[in-house]
Design a protein around this motif. Structure first.
Motif, mmCIF file in Angstrom:
data_model
loop_
_atom_site.group_PDB
_atom_site.id
_atom_site.type_symbol
_atom_site.label_atom_id
_atom_site.label_comp_id
_atom_site.label_asym_id
_atom_site.label_seq_id
_atom_site.Cartn_x
_atom_site.Cartn_y
_atom_site.Cartn_z
ATOM 1 N N PRO B 2 0.821 -1.217 0.000
ATOM 2 C CA PRO B 2 0.000 0.000 0.000
ATOM 3 C C PRO B 2 0.853 1.265 0.000
ATOM 4 O O PRO B 2 1.909 1.311 0.627
ATOM 5 N N ARG B 3 0.380 2.248 -0.737
ATOM 6 C CA ARG B 3 1.092 3.531 -0.779
ATOM 7 C C ARG B 3 0.586 4.431 0.337
ATOM 8 O O ARG B 3 -0.512 4.241 0.849
ATOM 9 N N ARG B 4 1.407 5.414 0.691
ATOM 10 C CA ARG B 4 0.988 6.404 1.694
ATOM 11 C C ARG B 4 0.566 7.676 0.959
ATOM 12 O O ARG B 4 1.404 8.336 0.326
ATOM 13 N N VAL B 5 -0.718 7.969 1.063
ATOM 14 C CA VAL B 5 -1.273 9.114 0.332
ATOM 15 C C VAL B 5 -1.676 10.208 1.325
ATOM 16 O O VAL B 5 -2.528 9.989 2.191
ATOM 17 N N GLY B 6 -1.065 11.360 1.203
ATOM 18 C CA GLY B 6 -1.414 12.487 2.073
ATOM 19 C C GLY B 6 -2.623 13.219 1.539
ATOM 20 O O GLY B 6 -2.784 13.345 0.316
ATOM 21 N N ILE B 7 -3.483 13.674 2.447
ATOM 22 C CA ILE B 7 -4.607 14.517 2.016
ATOM 23 C C ILE B 7 -4.593 15.817 2.815
ATOM 24 O O ILE B 7 -4.213 15.847 3.985
ATOM 25 N N VAL B 8 -5.012 16.878 2.143
ATOM 26 C CA VAL B 8 -5.148 18.185 2.791
ATOM 27 C C VAL B 8 -6.568 18.669 2.530
ATOM 28 O O VAL B 8 -7.013 18.683 1.373
ATOM 29 N N GLY B 9 -7.268 19.042 3.609
ATOM 30 C CA GLY B 9 -8.665 19.416 3.454
ATOM 31 C C GLY B 9 -9.511 18.177 3.209
ATOM 32 O O GLY B 9 -9.159 17.073 3.654
ATOM 33 N N VAL B 10 -10.608 18.366 2.517
ATOM 34 C CA VAL B 10 -11.516 17.248 2.222
ATOM 35 C C VAL B 10 -11.542 17.045 0.710
ATOM 36 O O VAL B 10 -12.290 17.725 0.005
ATOM 37 N N PRO B 11 -10.736 16.137 0.202
ATOM 38 C CA PRO B 11 -10.763 15.871 -1.244
ATOM 39 C C PRO B 11 -12.120 15.289 -1.645
ATOM 40 O O PRO B 11 -12.842 14.754 -0.797
ATOM 41 N N PRO B 12 -12.485 15.382 -2.931
ATOM 42 C CA PRO B 12 -13.780 14.864 -3.380
ATOM 43 C C PRO B 12 -13.954 13.380 -3.037
ATOM 44 O O PRO B 12 -12.980 12.636 -2.958
ATOM 45 N N LEU B 13 -15.191 13.002 -2.871
ATOM 46 C CA LEU B 13 -15.504 11.624 -2.491
ATOM 47 C C LEU B 13 -14.917 10.628 -3.484
ATOM 48 O O LEU B 13 -14.424 9.553 -3.090
ATOM 49 N N ALA B 14 -14.946 10.971 -4.765
ATOM 50 C CA ALA B 14 -14.425 10.059 -5.797
ATOM 51 C C ALA B 14 -12.942 9.772 -5.563
ATOM 52 O O ALA B 14 -12.471 8.644 -5.791
ATOM 53 N N VAL B 15 -12.214 10.761 -5.090
ATOM 54 C CA VAL B 15 -10.785 10.575 -4.809
ATOM 55 C C VAL B 15 -10.609 9.625 -3.623
ATOM 56 O O VAL B 15 -9.791 8.697 -3.661
ATOM 57 N N ILE B 16 -11.385 9.847 -2.581
ATOM 58 C CA ILE B 16 -11.301 8.992 -1.386
ATOM 59 C C ILE B 16 -11.653 7.548 -1.756
ATOM 60 O O ILE B 16 -10.981 6.595 -1.327
ATOM 61 N N GLU B 17 -12.694 7.394 -2.578
ATOM 62 C CA GLU B 17 -13.100 6.042 -2.997
ATOM 63 C C GLU B 17 -11.974 5.360 -3.757
ATOM 64 O O GLU B 17 -11.692 4.171 -3.554
ATOM 65 N N THR B 18 -11.303 6.104 -4.621
ATOM 66 C CA THR B 18 -10.199 5.533 -5.403
ATOM 67 C C THR B 18 -9.061 5.081 -4.490
ATOM 68 O O THR B 18 -8.507 3.989 -4.656
ATOM 69 N N ILE B 19 -8.721 5.925 -3.524
ATOM 70 C CA ILE B 19 -7.629 5.577 -2.595
ATOM 71 C C ILE B 19 -8.015 4.337 -1.785
ATOM 72 O O ILE B 19 -7.212 3.409 -1.607
ATOM 73 N N ASN B 20 -9.261 4.317 -1.317
ATOM 74 C CA ASN B 20 -9.720 3.180 -0.508
ATOM 75 C C ASN B 20 -9.726 1.884 -1.321
ATOM 76 O O ASN B 20 -9.320 0.832 -0.823
ATOM 77 N N ARG B 21 -10.177 1.988 -2.561
ATOM 78 C CA ARG B 21 -10.235 0.785 -3.416
ATOM 79 C C ARG B 21 -8.847 0.220 -3.650
ATOM 80 O O ARG B 21 -8.650 -0.990 -3.695
ATOM 81 N N ALA B 22 -7.876 1.105 -3.785
ATOM 82 C CA ALA B 22 -6.493 0.660 -4.040
ATOM 83 C C ALA B 22 -5.846 0.102 -2.777
ATOM 84 O O ALA B 22 -4.743 -0.457 -2.829
#
Lengths: 230, 251
Positions: B2-22
């Motif tokens: 698994p990669r370590r993905v940093g987030i700042v603020g609240v990225p769009p739901l589609a982005v979160i879904e993509t990260i979670n799926r991966a």
């Protein structure tokens, strides 16, 4: 019942069963084992059975002492300034500045000792230094003295600057009630650009007394918390 | 791996879904993730600047990340837009700007629950890393309100009773609609409310504006940590409103 307002420089203490007037003790001379029943101020939580916040004590004290529905009460202490604005008999706004307002009263007292000044004999100057705290203001005094201004005049400008800053902090009312040891400093009181009513240094103690009375009148509601803001 | 993905603020739901799926690991860069002096960022970000975004830069200095998503749209702020330039130059990994304008409302059961306020905020901020809604929770009868963003210093929240309802951008976070200004400016005039903003944050204008409209409110701000003045002001406000403050008082 032993009430105490633990100030940074002075403690104001009242034994409600024995004293008719409060006594003032220099904080550094107060016995380390001293414990109050109800207190406010510096380290009050550690030095009393029950403590309340200084802003709370100030507001309750002001409501007891000032018989008006609308007023601003400003407390200038050794190391901080705080104010409450009362509207229709309840607290509408408040502020506490322990950082930028640092060491105002302490510095004013220190300067009188250092330069051997009597503030009662110094008229309010026409202008004041633009300063935000005691520590930063000191350099203005030294600069002015180097530039040829008398020590007395330089300190007077410093005191006026402190008063102007405190007035701004309280949102520049046309009239204010003043609390704290600086009420006894005529130069400081005269330096405000508004009408000032000095209430003396026992306003917070009066707030403690009001807290006691509220508790005695209705202990259950006191425990739950009775609003001073409606 | 698994990669370590940093987030700042609240990225769009589609982005979160993509990260979670991966199956990647999300690191919330808005929150303190490292124990290091925040002044380490002073060469890149002025000291008189939003402490949340200074924290983002501090995290970027110390963490090994594979990618960063930073929301720079109306759901975050212009400061993030500009800080994105800074961290893009700092990091050797992709820094992807997003503009979250999601409108699907997920609700805000945590904001009105009976949980301790700090726990409410922990769950709400953690919830940003998931595309799933929070399970329903019983609404408590509120005694006061907290309006604003999650503070840099969560210890501030210990001053409030468990019966505090949460408003402002934090409610938008839980609702997964961070750009919903209508929801952000909502408050309950019947509840004594603390309008909080980070020092130097653009939202401080809204906090002050709404506090002036509210019949029983104060506006407070704090920078990196909550000083004794801020704590005392909140404590007195609650006490004078007849609310017993929490145990994290000013002492």
């Amino acid at each position: 019942m032993l009430l105490a307002d633990f100030g940074t420089s002075y403690c104001k203490i009242l034994d409600t069963r024995r004293d008719s007037t409060p006594r003032i003790v220099a904080t550094r001379e107060l016995d380390r084992s001293f414990r109050a029943d109800l207190a406010t101020g510096h380290n009050a939580a550690r030095r009393s059975l029950r403590s309340i916040n200084e802003l709370t004590a100030l507001a309750r004290g002001g409501l007891q002492l000032v018989d008006r529905p609308d007023f601003v009460l400003l407390d200038c202490g050794s190391r901080d300034i705080k104010f409450v604005r009362i509207h229709n008999g309840t607290v509408a706004d408040m502020g506490w500045n322990a950082e930028c307002g640092a060491s105002m009263g302490f510095t004013i007292e220190l300067l009188a000792t250092y330069y051997r000044l009597d503030y009662a004999a110094i008229p309010a100057p026409a202008t004041g230094f633009s300063i935000t705290c005691g520590v930063l203001g000191m350099s203005h005094i030294f600069d002015a003295v180097v530039a040829g201004v008398s020590e007395t005049e330089a300190v007077a400008r410093f005191v006026r600057g402190i008063a102007l800053n405190a007035h701004r902090f309280a949102h520049e009312p046309d009239e204010l009630y003043l609390s704290g040891g600086l009420c006894a400093n005529p130069l400081f009181v005269a330096s405000f650009p508004c009408r000032v009513h000095p209430l003396g240094r026992f306003v917070l103690l009066e707030g403690l007394r009001a807290t006691l009375r509220q508790g005695a009148e209705n202990p259950a509601r006191q425990k739950e918390g009775k609003p001073d803001i409606d | 791996m698994p990669r370590r993905v940093g987030i700042v603020g609240v990225p769009p739901l589609a982005v979160i879904e993509t990260i979670n799926r991966a199956g990647d690991v999300i690191v919330d860069l808005d929150e303190p993730q490292v124990r290091a002096p925040i002044d380490q960022t002073a060469a890149r970000i002025p000291r008189a600047y939003c402490a949340i975004l200074r924290t983002v830069a501090l995290n970027c200095l110390h963490l090994q990340l594979d990618q960063v998503y930073i929301d720079v749209g109306p759901g975050k702020c212009d400061c993030a837009l500009h800080v994105a330039e800074v961290i893009a130059d700092m990091l050797p990994v992709p820094v992807i700007r997003t503009r979250n304008q999601d409108t699907r409302a997920f609700g805000h059961p945590l904001c009105t629950s009976h949980l301790p306020l700090m726990e409410k905020f922990r769950r709400i901020t953690k919830g940003v890393q998931s595309a799933a809604p929070h399970p329903p929770m019983e609404t408590c009868r509120p005694s006061c309100g907290f309006w604003g963003v999650p503070p840099r210093d969560f210890s501030l929240l210990a001053l409030f009773p468990d019966t505090t309802h949460v408003f402002g951008w934090t409610r938008c976070m839980e609702n997964k609609t961070p750009a919903d200004l209508e929801l952000e400016r909502h408050f309950d005039p019947a509840l004594p409310t603390v309008f909080f903003s980070q020092s130097f944050c653009a939202k401080s204008v809204l906090a002050k504006h709404l506090a002036a409209k509210h019949p029983r409110a104060i506006a407070v701000d704090c920078d990196v940590t909550a000083g004794s003045s801020t704590r005392a002001k909140i404590e007195a406000f609650l006490e004078l409103s007849g609310i017993t403050p929490g145990r994290g008082g000013a002492g």
